[in-house]
Motif scaffolding. Structure first.
Motif: not given
Length: 242
Positions: A29-35
């Motif tokens: 569920x952790x959001x990975x850094x944006x592109x």
């Protein structure tokens, strides 16, 4: 001995993200850094970042949501737990005070054979890296190994000199995995196997078939045949553990 090639930028970014996920630093569920954040961090193009994230999504490690970003995938409830450790034969032999050696008997990159189930399960109709090895302890044969690797999952294996690096040891040291399966059986050595193991035909052997995955992407399949009197399989457990 070939010099080890430095990992490509794609491989480094992927390895960094996988390490954070598998270590638990980035939970489901952790959001990975944006592109654009990854582009700035690694000083690379959007195409490079997008390719890495696409590969991770295809392997089942992350989920990509339109306009929301990429998130660590939540593990499905049916995932199996590995009940046995995956041993590094070279380390196990050395830890018992013996001299480890191995011989690479076969090595080829080829298409999977439609009639061989484990090959089709690993790569479908695609290419695989197929190897056969002989493990020795103090100069005496210990086990035969037949290994298949999915080069789409681990492209860097195409650059490894497996006549120097035992395939199993290299994979354990360099490739992350999330799920594994063991199948254990006993067989008698065939004439060809007995000749390599230097034992009489029909000698009892312990067989371990093992496959590992990263998410839903198969990494490797291996069949190891150990001389029955030279290998013990031990499972440790305690009351109440489930």
């Amino acid at each position: 001995m070939k010099s080890k090639k430095a990992p490509t930028l794609n491989q480094r970014i992927r390895s960094d993200i996988e390490s954070r996920i598998l270590s638990g630093e980035w939970q489901p569920g952790y959001r990975i850094p944006f592109e654009h954040e990854l582009m700035e961090q690694y000083r690379c193009s959007r195409m490079t970042v997008n390719k890495v994230l696409t590969t991770l999504a295809e392997s089942g490690m992350i989920e990509r949501r339109r306009r929301a970003g990429s998130f660590v995938a939540r593990q499905p409830p049916h995932l199996e737990q590995v009940a046995l450790e995956i041993p590094d034969i070279a380390v196990a032999v050395a830890n018992r005070g013996h001299r480890y050696e191995f011989e690479l008997l076969e090595h080829e990159l080829r298409r999977a054979k439609a009639a061989v189930a484990e090959e089709v399960q690993l790569v479908g109709s695609g290419y695989l890296l197929a190897m056969r090895c002989l493990h020795l302890a103090d100069g005496k044969p210990l086990a035969l190994e037949r290994r298949l690797i999915n080069p789409d999952a681990v492209p860097e294996t195409l650059d490894v000199d497996f006549s120097v690096h035992p395939p199993g040891s290299w994979l354990l040291q360099n490739v992350s995995w999330t799920r594994g399966e063991h199948r254990i059986s006993a067989v008698a050595a065939t004439e060809a196997e007995a000749a390599l193991l230097k034992v009489p035909v029909g000698t009892a052997c312990l067989v371990i078939d093992r496959q590992t995955w990263r998410g839903e992407q198969p990494i490797t399949w291996v069949r190891q045949k150990f001389l029955g009197d030279a290998y013990d399989l031990i499972a440790r457990f305690a009351p109440g553990n489930r």
